[in-house]
Design a protein around this motif. Structure first.
Motif, PDB file in Angstrom:
ATOM      1  N   UNK A 126       0.833  -1.198   0.000  1.00  0.00           N
ATOM      2  CA  UNK A 126       0.000   0.000   0.000  1.00  0.00           C
ATOM      3  C   UNK A 126       0.875   1.260   0.000  1.00  0.00           C
ATOM      4  N   UNK A 127       2.078   1.096   0.585  1.00  0.00           N
ATOM      5  CA  UNK A 127       3.019   2.217   0.591  1.00  0.00           C
ATOM      6  C   UNK A 127       4.322   1.747  -0.010  1.00  0.00           C
ATOM      7  N   UNK A 128       4.967   2.654  -0.682  1.00  0.00           N
ATOM      8  CA  UNK A 128       6.253   2.298  -1.286  1.00  0.00           C
ATOM      9  C   UNK A 128       7.270   3.379  -0.944  1.00  0.00           C
ATOM     10  N   UNK A 129       8.472   2.885  -0.592  1.00  0.00           N
ATOM     11  CA  UNK A 129       9.564   3.806  -0.351  1.00  0.00           C
ATOM     12  C   UNK A 129      10.648   3.498  -1.362  1.00  0.00           C
ATOM     13  N   UNK A 130      11.138   4.536  -2.040  1.00  0.00           N
ATOM     14  CA  UNK A 130      12.185   4.317  -3.029  1.00  0.00           C
ATOM     15  C   UNK A 130      13.517   4.818  -2.472  1.00  0.00           C
ATOM     16  N   UNK A 131      14.462   3.894  -2.395  1.00  0.00           N
ATOM     17  CA  UNK A 131      15.791   4.229  -1.889  1.00  0.00           C
ATOM     18  C   UNK A 131      16.766   4.306  -3.046  1.00  0.00           C
ATOM     19  N   UNK A 132      17.706   5.239  -2.939  1.00  0.00           N
ATOM     20  CA  UNK A 132      18.756   5.290  -3.944  1.00  0.00           C
ATOM     21  C   UNK A 132      20.036   5.797  -3.289  1.00  0.00           C
ATOM     22  N   UNK A 133      21.113   5.040  -3.452  1.00  0.00           N
ATOM     23  CA  UNK A 133      22.430   5.416  -2.919  1.00  0.00           C
ATOM     24  C   UNK A 133      22.382   5.777  -1.439  1.00  0.00           C
ATOM     25  N   UNK A 134      21.608   5.024  -0.681  1.00  0.00           N
ATOM     26  CA  UNK A 134      21.580   5.239   0.760  1.00  0.00           C
ATOM     27  C   UNK A 134      20.624   6.330   1.205  1.00  0.00           C
ATOM     28  N   UNK A 135      19.928   6.926   0.254  1.00  0.00           N
ATOM     29  CA  UNK A 135      18.963   7.954   0.622  1.00  0.00           C
ATOM     30  C   UNK A 135      17.549   7.468   0.350  1.00  0.00           C
ATOM     31  N   UNK A 136      16.635   7.898   1.190  1.00  0.00           N
ATOM     32  CA  UNK A 136      15.237   7.669   0.890  1.00  0.00           C
ATOM     33  C   UNK A 136      14.823   8.783  -0.052  1.00  0.00           C
ATOM     34  N   UNK A 137      14.497   8.431  -1.293  1.00  0.00           N
ATOM     35  CA  UNK A 137      14.216   9.449  -2.299  1.00  0.00           C
ATOM     36  C   UNK A 137      12.757   9.867  -2.235  1.00  0.00           C
ATOM     37  N   UNK A 138      11.891   8.873  -2.147  1.00  0.00           N
ATOM     38  CA  UNK A 138      10.485   9.206  -2.207  1.00  0.00           C
ATOM     39  C   UNK A 138       9.684   8.158  -1.455  1.00  0.00           C
ATOM     40  N   UNK A 139       8.647   8.602  -0.778  1.00  0.00           N
ATOM     41  CA  UNK A 139       7.828   7.673  -0.019  1.00  0.00           C
ATOM     42  C   UNK A 139       6.380   8.115  -0.116  1.00  0.00           C
ATOM     43  N   UNK A 140       5.494   7.183  -0.380  1.00  0.00           N
ATOM     44  CA  UNK A 140       4.094   7.554  -0.459  1.00  0.00           C
ATOM     45  C   UNK A 140       3.244   6.357  -0.802  1.00  0.00           C
ATOM     46  N   UNK A 141       1.955   6.564  -0.982  1.00  0.00           N
ATOM     47  CA  UNK A 141       1.081   5.464  -1.368  1.00  0.00           C
ATOM     48  C   UNK A 141       1.577   4.840  -2.667  1.00  0.00           C
ATOM     49  N   UNK A 142       1.459   3.548  -2.743  1.00  0.00           N
ATOM     50  CA  UNK A 142       2.068   2.820  -3.844  1.00  0.00           C
ATOM     51  C   UNK A 142       1.607   3.314  -5.206  1.00  0.00           C
ATOM     52  N   UNK A 143       0.318   3.523  -5.350  1.00  0.00           N
ATOM     53  CA  UNK A 143      -0.155   3.836  -6.707  1.00  0.00           C
ATOM     54  C   UNK A 143       0.356   5.193  -7.164  1.00  0.00           C
ATOM     55  N   UNK A 144       0.657   6.043  -6.187  1.00  0.00           N
ATOM     56  CA  UNK A 144       1.201   7.333  -6.585  1.00  0.00           C
ATOM     57  C   UNK A 144       2.656   7.211  -7.017  1.00  0.00           C
ATOM     58  N   UNK A 145       3.396   6.405  -6.252  1.00  0.00           N
ATOM     59  CA  UNK A 145       4.798   6.209  -6.613  1.00  0.00           C
ATOM     60  C   UNK A 145       4.890   5.601  -8.013  1.00  0.00           C
TER      61      UNK A 145
END
Lengths: 460, 290
Positions: free
Chosen positions: B253-272
């Motif tokens: 339901x929620x997705x967090x996108x990590x890149x190079x050790x940083x949390x880039x974006x986090x939000x409801x899955x369908x929005x990501x």
């Protein structure tokens, strides 16, 4: 002398064959490596092998058969003399001839026939060696010429060389197998001779061990009883004591080193344990006989127990110390080999370190631990020096660890030490003991293999 | 894809968790989906950084994991998503030279705080690993192990019940009910992974962490595990690391996108997945890198 020349020439020829064979391979294709089926060095090996191998095989065959062939000639020359001396002097006469031919003096005044035979022997020897030298060089030259002409872009030198390599590897493994079979057979035949004089069942189930045979009819105190029960119980008893000492200490120290210790501690202690494994058993023997044994006796005296200064306990304890490194090092390897994922799985469930070790790591490492245990048992059963020095030579059938005991290996040593005639039951008994020991360790190894396979199926 | 997206949307619309704006996250910015419903939040991470020796693997991550929801952590290899996951049950403690700074709260308690017993923490935060790792024990003992060491069952009957219920929840009971005493390793890969899930839920954790639970499984076993994750959501809070973006879209339901050790974006899955704010997220989910 001639043979030394042959060997030296062969080595030089082979090296040259390699170098020039390699060059020739390149020359035949005008320096274009890709046109060759095999890399140039394979061509070099091909030529070198053809040059050196046939001659080397010839040389080895000659070295093996030389004695027999030359003896045949001498026997012909010595014909009447041999017949006069009778069959029991046959070997002695031949040896005399050989010694004379080598320029050594012999015990008695050589007869003219002997001297003549010796002359003939040495001349035969040198001419035969010269013949072999020539034949060997011819064989090397022929092989060289054959291979030399074969070298070219089409020659599958790599495949040929690989085939030879495979053959060499195969022969090496055959050597190990043949040696094993040879040892087993020689022990077996001597043991059968022994069982011809002492009944098999008496040997296996007799409770008296006193291998002194009467040399004269009227000698007293030499019953010659060959029952191995006391020896076997002694072996098992001392092994048991050793394992009681070594198993817990080895296992627990391995667990500590693999799971708890800091890398620093581990790196410091592991080499020390390995040093412990490298101490010669004779040194452990001193330790057992001069330190541990008397210490136990002193202890016993203080407690009012009578402890003999050569006790099974002392030998067992020192043997246990000796096998600790084996158990701990092999167990450590087995524990370290348990996948990290299993450990993490247990930790993730909230298991503590000790729960993880007991419930997950030990069961997973069990095949390795069982193997370590059985290896330790075979070491303990086969161990000789410590027991010779610390447990004594008397074959007591007793359950008292404070008494002196003896083991199978110790008895083999005492039976074969010193001047012995090799057809008395006393000496032959050593082979029978060896056979039984061999069968016992074989069974142990088979069981070990079976157990560790069974567990491996379940835990991998 | 469409169907799953619809389902996800429908769930959001059911309204237990009000819809939130899709936060665009800078490198170190806060990622609180909702500050208004604290009882909905199971895990709060604040300024979490992780160092392996001198090397920093995670940079000041802020992330909230909502109760009874599946939160997917995605990103290319080495982006720190597994590292973050392993902070939540302090699994990183077992790695030599690993240091965690910042604050992670489980139900308001700082799990890196003084007097926190990792054994108790891990009883509340279960974990399923990338490769199925059943213990060298029987199926029954694998599941019973957690309850045993935590003393969750008063007697054998209770333990039997826990084992059966856990296996049922993991959708494995019918397949193994007649051979509970055979070794766990005799099962197929997919069954082993479900056994590991049963083992994790047997101690009734609040949160289950899944570190690429399907990466060693074939598509059919993967589908079963995904279905299971969806069912488990009812009782547990789930955080799942995955390399498979379809999987993230399907189960979370929620997705967090990590890149190079940083949390880039986090939000409801369908929005990501349909309308990411960050360009890097867009590039990753459309397969331009990673």
């Amino acid at each position: 002398m001639q043979l030394t020349i042959l060997i030296a020439v062969l080595i030089v020829l082979t090296v040259l064959a390699f170098v020039y064979g390699r060059k020739r391979a390149l020359v035949t294709v005008g320096g274009n490596r890709r046109a060759l089926h095999s890399m140039p060095s394979y061509h070099g090996w091909f030529v070198a092998l053809w040059c050196g191998l046939p001659a080397a095989i010839l040389l080895v065959l000659w070295l093996v058969l030389r004695g027999t062939i030359l003896d045949g000639f001498i026997e012909d020359a010595l014909g009447p003399e041999l017949a006069a001396a009778g069959p029991e002097m046959h070997g002695a006469l031949l040896e005399d001839v050989r010694q004379l031919a080598a320029g050594n003096s012999i015990a008695r005044e050589p007869s003219p026939a002997l001297l003549a035979a010796a002359d003939r022997y040495s001349s035969l020897q040198s001419s035969a060696d010269a013949a072999v030298l020539v034949i060997g060089l011819v064989a090397a030259a022929l092989g060289l010429g054959f291979a030399w002409r074969k070298v070219g872009p089409k020659l599958r030198a790599r495949n040929n060389v690989e085939a030879v390599v495979r053959l060499v590897l195969f022969l090496c493994s055959v050597v190990a197998i043949v040696t094993t079979i040879g040892i087993v057979l020689s022990v077996l035949f001597e043991a059968i001779r022994f069982f011809g004089r002492v009944p098999f069942w008496e040997f296996l189930f007799g409770v008296q061990w006193s291998p002194q045979m009467a040399i004269r009819e009227d000698q007293v105190g030499s019953s010659g009883a060959f029952g191995i029960i006391p020896l076997f119980t002694g072996t098992i008893y001392i092994t048991l004591i050793a394992l009681i000492i070594a198993m817990p200490i080895g296992l627990l120290s391995a667990i500590y080193m693999a799971e708890y210790a800091s890398p620093k501690f581990r790196n410091a202690v592991k080499p020390i344990l390995e040093i412990l494994a490298g101490i010669p058993t004779v040194v452990y023997g001193f330790f057992a006989a001069l330190t541990v044994g008397p210490a136990f006796r002193g202890f016993g005296d203080a407690l009012g127990l009578s402890v003999s200064s050569e006790s099974a306990l002392a030998a067992g304890v020192v043997m246990g110390i000796m096998i600790i490194p084996f158990i701990s090092s092999l167990t450590d390897d087995a524990i370290v080999a348990v996948p990290r994922s299993l450990r993490e799985g247990a930790y993730a469930l909230g298991a503590t370190k000790s729960e993880t070790v007991v419930n997950v790591i030990i069961p997973a490492a069990l095949p390795g631990i069982v193997a370590a245990f059985l290896l330790a048992v075979s070491r303990a059963i086969g161990e000789t020096m410590i027991v010779v020095m610390a447990a004594g030579l008397t074959a007591n059938l007793t359950a008292n660890p404070l008494d002196s005991m003896t083991t199978v290996t110790v008895q083999i040593v005492t039976l074969l030490v010193g001047d012995q005639e090799f057809d008395s039951p006393k000496t032959l008994a050593a082979f029978a003991l060896g056979l039984v020991l061999f069968i016992a360790t074989l069974v142990l190894n088979v069981v070990a293999l079976h157990v560790s396979r069974k567990y491996r199926e379940r835990y991998d | 894809m469409d169907r799953e997206a619809d389902v996800a949307e429908a769930r959001i619309d059911q309204g237990e968790s009000p819809f939130r704006a899709n936060f665009a996250l800078g490198e170190n910015s806060s990622a609180t989906p909702d500050a208004g419903a604290p009882q909905q939040i199971a895990v709060t991470a604040k300024d979490v950084s992780v160092f392996y020796g001198k090397k920093q693997a995670l940079f000041s991550v802020n992330l909230n994991i909502e109760r009874n929801r599946v939160t997917a952590l995605i990103g290319p290899s080495g982006c720190g998503k597994s590292t973050f996951l392993r902070c939540i049950n302090r699994m990183n403690d077992t790695i030599e030279g690993c240091r965690v700074t910042g604050e992670i709260k489980l139900d308001g308690t700082d799990i890196y705080g003084r007097g926190i017993d990792v054994v108790q923490l891990r009883a509340r935060v279960g974990m399923v690993f990338q490769k199925p790792n059943p213990f060298p024990k029987s199926i029954y003992e694998n599941v019973a192990y957690g309850p045993r060491i935590h003393g969750l069952a008063a007697n054998g009957r209770e333990l039997d019940d826990i084992v059966e219920q856990s296996l049922r929840r993991a959708g494995l009971f019918d397949e193994v009910s007649d051979r509970l005493n055979t070794p766990g390793t005799s099962l197929s890969g997919g069954q082993q992974q479900r056994l590991c899930i049963a083992r994790a839920i047997a101690i009734s954790p609040e949160v289950i962490l899944m570190d690429e639970p399907c990466s060693a499984l074939d598509p059919i076993a993967t589908a079963k595990v995904e279905e299971l994750i969806d069912e488990l959501r009812e009782h547990f809070t789930i955080a799942i690391v995955t390399h498979n973006m379809q999987q993230a879209a399907r189960v979370s339901q929620y997705t967090a996108f990590f890149h190079l050790g940083n949390l880039v974006e986090f939000g409801p899955t369908e929005h990501i997945f349909t309308n990411p704010t960050e360009e890097r997220t867009q590039d990753y989910i459309t397969g331009r890198f990673g």
